[in-house]
Design an enzyme around this catalytic site. Structure first.
Site, mmCIF file in Angstrom:
data_model
loop_
_atom_site.group_PDB
_atom_site.id
_atom_site.type_symbol
_atom_site.label_atom_id
_atom_site.label_comp_id
_atom_site.label_asym_id
_atom_site.label_seq_id
_atom_site.Cartn_x
_atom_site.Cartn_y
_atom_site.Cartn_z
ATOM 1 N N SER A 51 1.173 3.861 -1.480
ATOM 2 C CA SER A 51 1.703 5.111 -0.941
ATOM 3 C C SER A 51 1.681 5.136 0.582
ATOM 4 O O SER A 51 2.538 5.751 1.212
ATOM 5 C CB SER A 51 0.893 6.299 -1.489
ATOM 6 N N GLU A 52 0.705 4.462 1.171
ATOM 7 C CA GLU A 52 0.578 4.463 2.623
ATOM 8 C C GLU A 52 1.553 3.507 3.307
ATOM 9 O O GLU A 52 2.164 3.847 4.315
ATOM 10 C CB GLU A 52 -0.859 4.085 3.022
ATOM 11 N N SER A 53 1.672 2.295 2.777
ATOM 12 C CA SER A 53 2.368 1.249 3.532
ATOM 13 C C SER A 53 3.358 0.423 2.733
ATOM 14 O O SER A 53 3.984 -0.474 3.298
ATOM 15 C CB SER A 53 1.334 0.298 4.139
ATOM 16 N N TYR A 159 2.082 13.304 -1.209
ATOM 17 C CA TYR A 159 1.181 12.153 -1.134
ATOM 18 C C TYR A 159 0.265 12.101 -2.348
ATOM 19 O O TYR A 159 0.122 11.060 -2.998
ATOM 20 C CB TYR A 159 0.369 12.230 0.152
#
Length: 268
Positions: A51-53, A159
């Site tokens: 989800s972040e990168s 998120y």
């Protein structure tokens, strides 16, 4: 960087059912080792990273977060000091090994702060623990899905949804085990309920009211010759200080101390 390209291409082509392409087990061994050391779920850690990168180890956000798990340099440095992980500069966050070690340890901290509540810990990883604490219900508990849908930050709402979805899919992809979201979506506690939960996890019964501790009274011996009425000088005498009030007395510069001359316990 092919993992991110595969994920992006699958999304553009609407290959939503191709879970092997969209959820690759990137850096699995590193995530597994670090997650085990931190005592957290590897599926959760990988869901955070995706989800972040999208598993890009050299990505940098507009806010300045770096690497696979998108850590801010200040957070990375503080976590490295706390857990004694080698960290030379912000460039260390571009190294997958270091980034995953720090990211999983930071997740461990969030999990400890929020009583192992994964929804709260996930939201804290994105928005920060202080904001999440301010979003807790004032009284009683709230269903987790309603709490997520009413978060004031759209980014955090999306998120948390993405991470929960990714965690469930990685659980199936890596372990061939289905994960029920209801097991993760436990009610969101109020601040008081969370505090009680933390006390129980540390082996303290929150229902037991502890009495206030007795003031710490210590004897301090001072040699201060004082003449008696007969003109004979006394030797050492004891001054009893209530340590709890010592700082107040220092500020007032007028300590109220009880003294006893030649007390036999003075030198014990």
């Amino acid at each position: 960087g092919w993992h991110s390209r595969a994920i992006a291409t699958a999304a553009r082509q609407r290959l939503y059912d191709d879970l092997e392409l969209r959820y690759p087990p990137a850096f699995f061994e590193l995530f597994k080792t670090s997650s085990d050391q931190a005592g957290i779920s590897v599926n959760w850690a990988m869901g955070i990273a995706r989800s972040e990168s999208l598993f890009m180890p050299d990505v940098k956000s507009r806010a300045g977060a770096l690497g696979l798990m998108q850590l801010m340099p200040a957070t990375g440095a503080a976590t490295a000091r706390e857990f004694k992980i080698r960290y030379t500069s912000s460039g260390s966050l571009l190294d997958p090994v270091t980034n995953i070690q720090l990211g999983t340890r930071y997740l461990e901290k969030m999990q400890a702060r929020f009583g192992s509540h994964q929804v709260l810990s996930t939201a804290a990883y994105n928005a920060g623990p202080n904001r999440v604490s301010s979003w807790l219900p004032a009284t009683g508990s709230v269903p987790a899905d309603i709490w997520i849908e009413t978060l004031p930050y759209r980014e955090t709402r999306n998120y948390v949804r993405r991470v929960l979805e990714s965690q469930a899919i990685f659980s199936w992809r890596l372990e061939r085990q289905g994960t029920r979201l209801s097991d993760v979506l436990t009610p969101i506690p109020s601040a008081a309920q969370l505090q009680a939960r933390l006390l129980v996890q540390h082996g303290v019964n929150p229902a037991v009211t502890r009495p206030a501790p007795e003031p710490d009274i210590r004897a301090r011996c001072i040699y201060n010759p004082r003449p008696a009425a007969s003109g004979v000088f006394f030797g050492a005498y004891c001054t009893y200080i209530h340590i709890d009030d010592d700082e107040k007395r220092k500020k007032n510069k007028q300590p109220k101390e009880s003294t006893t001359t030649n007390n036999k316990n003075c030198y014990q």
